[in-house]
Motif scaffolding. Sequence first.
Motif, PDB file in Angstrom:
ATOM      1  N   ALA A 118       1.062  -1.243   0.055  1.00 11.41           N
ATOM      2  CA  ALA A 118       0.085   0.098   0.069  1.00 11.41           C
ATOM      3  C   ALA A 118       0.950   1.278  -0.220  1.00 11.41           C
ATOM      4  CB  ALA A 118      -0.922  -0.046   1.215  1.00 11.41           C
ATOM      5  N   ALA A 119       2.059   1.320   0.805  1.00  8.51           N
ATOM      6  CA  ALA A 119       2.841   2.449   0.692  1.00  8.51           C
ATOM      7  C   ALA A 119       3.417   2.575  -0.590  1.00  8.51           C
ATOM      8  CB  ALA A 119       3.877   2.237   1.894  1.00  8.51           C
ATOM      9  N   LEU A 120       3.923   1.366  -1.175  1.00  8.35           N
ATOM     10  CA  LEU A 120       4.671   1.613  -2.593  1.00  8.35           C
ATOM     11  C   LEU A 120       3.544   2.071  -3.537  1.00  8.35           C
ATOM     12  CD1 LEU A 120       6.369  -2.026  -2.566  1.00  8.35           C
ATOM     13  CD2 LEU A 120       7.362   0.676  -2.559  1.00  8.35           C
ATOM     14  N   ALA A 121       2.247   1.711  -3.289  1.00  7.79           N
ATOM     15  CA  ALA A 121       1.054   2.239  -4.326  1.00  7.79           C
ATOM     16  C   ALA A 121       0.975   3.733  -4.272  1.00  7.79           C
ATOM     17  CB  ALA A 121       0.075   1.550  -4.027  1.00  7.79           C
ATOM     18  N   ARG A 122       1.031   4.305  -3.197  1.00  7.76           N
ATOM     19  CA  ARG A 122       0.906   5.608  -2.749  1.00  7.76           C
ATOM     20  C   ARG A 122       2.390   6.379  -3.588  1.00  7.76           C
ATOM     21  NH1 ARG A 122      -2.765   8.009   0.679  1.00  7.76           N
ATOM     22  NH2 ARG A 122      -1.752   9.919  -0.228  1.00  7.76           N
ATOM     23  N   LEU A 123       3.403   5.698  -3.283  1.00  2.00           N
ATOM     24  CA  LEU A 123       4.655   6.430  -3.765  1.00  2.00           C
ATOM     25  C   LEU A 123       4.606   6.208  -5.490  1.00  2.00           C
ATOM     26  CD1 LEU A 123       7.170   4.845  -1.377  1.00  2.00           C
ATOM     27  CD2 LEU A 123       6.478   7.089  -1.520  1.00  2.00           C
ATOM     28  N   VAL A 124       4.101   5.267  -6.036  1.00  2.00           N
ATOM     29  CA  VAL A 124       3.932   5.078  -7.492  1.00  2.00           C
ATOM     30  C   VAL A 124       3.035   6.140  -8.009  1.00  2.00           C
ATOM     31  CG1 VAL A 124       2.992   3.465  -9.240  1.00  2.00           C
ATOM     32  CG2 VAL A 124       4.535   2.532  -7.593  1.00  2.00           C
ATOM     33  N   ASP A 125       2.147   6.419  -7.430  1.00  2.00           N
ATOM     34  CA  ASP A 125       0.783   7.334  -8.023  1.00  2.00           C
ATOM     35  C   ASP A 125       1.423   8.668  -7.904  1.00  2.00           C
ATOM     36  OD1 ASP A 125      -0.821   5.341  -8.888  1.00  2.00           O
ATOM     37  OD2 ASP A 125      -2.088   5.634  -7.066  1.00  2.00           O
ATOM     38  N   ALA A 126       1.908   8.980  -6.789  1.00  2.00           N
ATOM     39  CA  ALA A 126       2.494  10.279  -6.418  1.00  2.00           C
ATOM     40  C   ALA A 126       3.878  10.655  -7.323  1.00  2.00           C
ATOM     41  CB  ALA A 126       3.114  10.365  -4.998  1.00  2.00           C
ATOM     42  N   GLY A 127       4.524   9.656  -7.562  1.00  2.00           N
ATOM     43  CA  GLY A 127       5.589  10.063  -8.513  1.00  2.00           C
ATOM     44  C   GLY A 127       5.639   9.709 -10.025  1.00  2.00           C
ATOM     45  N   ASN A 128       4.610   9.193 -10.442  1.00  2.00           N
ATOM     46  CA  ASN A 128       4.240   9.008 -11.935  1.00  2.00           C
ATOM     47  C   ASN A 128       5.097   7.774 -12.325  1.00  2.00           C
ATOM     48  OD1 ASN A 128       2.955   8.820 -14.507  1.00  2.00           O
ATOM     49  ND2 ASN A 128       4.228  10.204 -15.106  1.00  2.00           N
ATOM     50  N   VAL A 129       5.453   6.739 -11.461  1.00  2.00           N
ATOM     51  CA  VAL A 129       6.344   5.693 -11.461  1.00  2.00           C
ATOM     52  C   VAL A 129       5.778   4.966 -12.843  1.00  2.00           C
ATOM     53  CG1 VAL A 129       7.586   3.770 -10.758  1.00  2.00           C
ATOM     54  CG2 VAL A 129       7.312   5.901  -9.247  1.00  2.00           C
ATOM     55  N   GLY A 130       6.604   4.377 -13.634  1.00  2.00           N
ATOM     56  CA  GLY A 130       6.247   3.560 -14.655  1.00  2.00           C
ATOM     57  C   GLY A 130       6.611   2.095 -14.597  1.00  2.00           C
ATOM     58  N   MET A 131       7.615   1.907 -13.579  1.00  2.00           N
ATOM     59  CA  MET A 131       8.189   0.537 -13.478  1.00  2.00           C
ATOM     60  C   MET A 131       8.777   0.335 -12.036  1.00  2.00           C
ATOM     61  SD  MET A 131       8.348  -1.665 -16.407  1.00  2.00           S
ATOM     62  CE  MET A 131       8.554  -1.658 -18.178  1.00  2.00           C
TER      63      MET A 131
END
Length: 242
Positions: A118-131
């Motif tokens: 869940a923490a990673l999901a927030r970081l991915v969305d916040a940073g527009n992470v692609g991979m």
Amino acid sequence: MTIPLQQACYRARFATSEADLLACQQLRHLCFFGHPGRDADKFDVDCRHLMVTDVAGHLVATLRLFEAANGAQAAAGYAGQHYDLSGFAQMTRPMIEIGRFCVAPDVMHADVSRTAWAALARLVDAGNVGMLFGCTSLTGTDPARYGQAMQCLIRNHLGPREYLPGIKSSNVTKLSDVPVTGTHPLPPLMRSYLAMGGWVGDHLVTDPRMKTMHVFTCLDVDAVPPARARALRTLAQALALP
């Protein structure tokens, strides 16, 4: 940063002190080497270290994040010393390498891993992470014990040819060369990646120091099945970021 998961008994936050980092390194050593010690390397200084703690503040899981601004920078992390990642060079979106993901041996609660994801999901969305990518460890140094699992990876989960990591290490076993004998299951972390649509490279790398093997594992965020993506984002909404 504190990331409290309201409906569970665990919290996630980043290490903010030398004492926090030491606790992460000690848990890593216990999990990967099987006895007390300190697992530290040159990559720690360039990473953020996520900590999952219980209500009493005890560390129950940790992982480290190497955040690359684009695919060309991805090779500077831990995976880049073992795999040729030149196939990522044209990627322009940010990428996160997940490393040293481990859960304390005496902790079995599924909410621990869910809190970390869940923490990673927030970081991915916040940073527009692609991979998301990393080296997923397999216990021991005998590929044959995972023979049937390796065949499953070849049939169903090999990555796109243009992105497959090239061979860089001298201690390599091609998945296609692993005898189809052993029935040892894949580790939970790899199963999590695969359940979200992740893929793997075509060879194993043996790490004699840690007495493990690892395989390159990658998750294209845009390829996560819609239902799984909704579930992750629903869980992530329970995280209150300051």
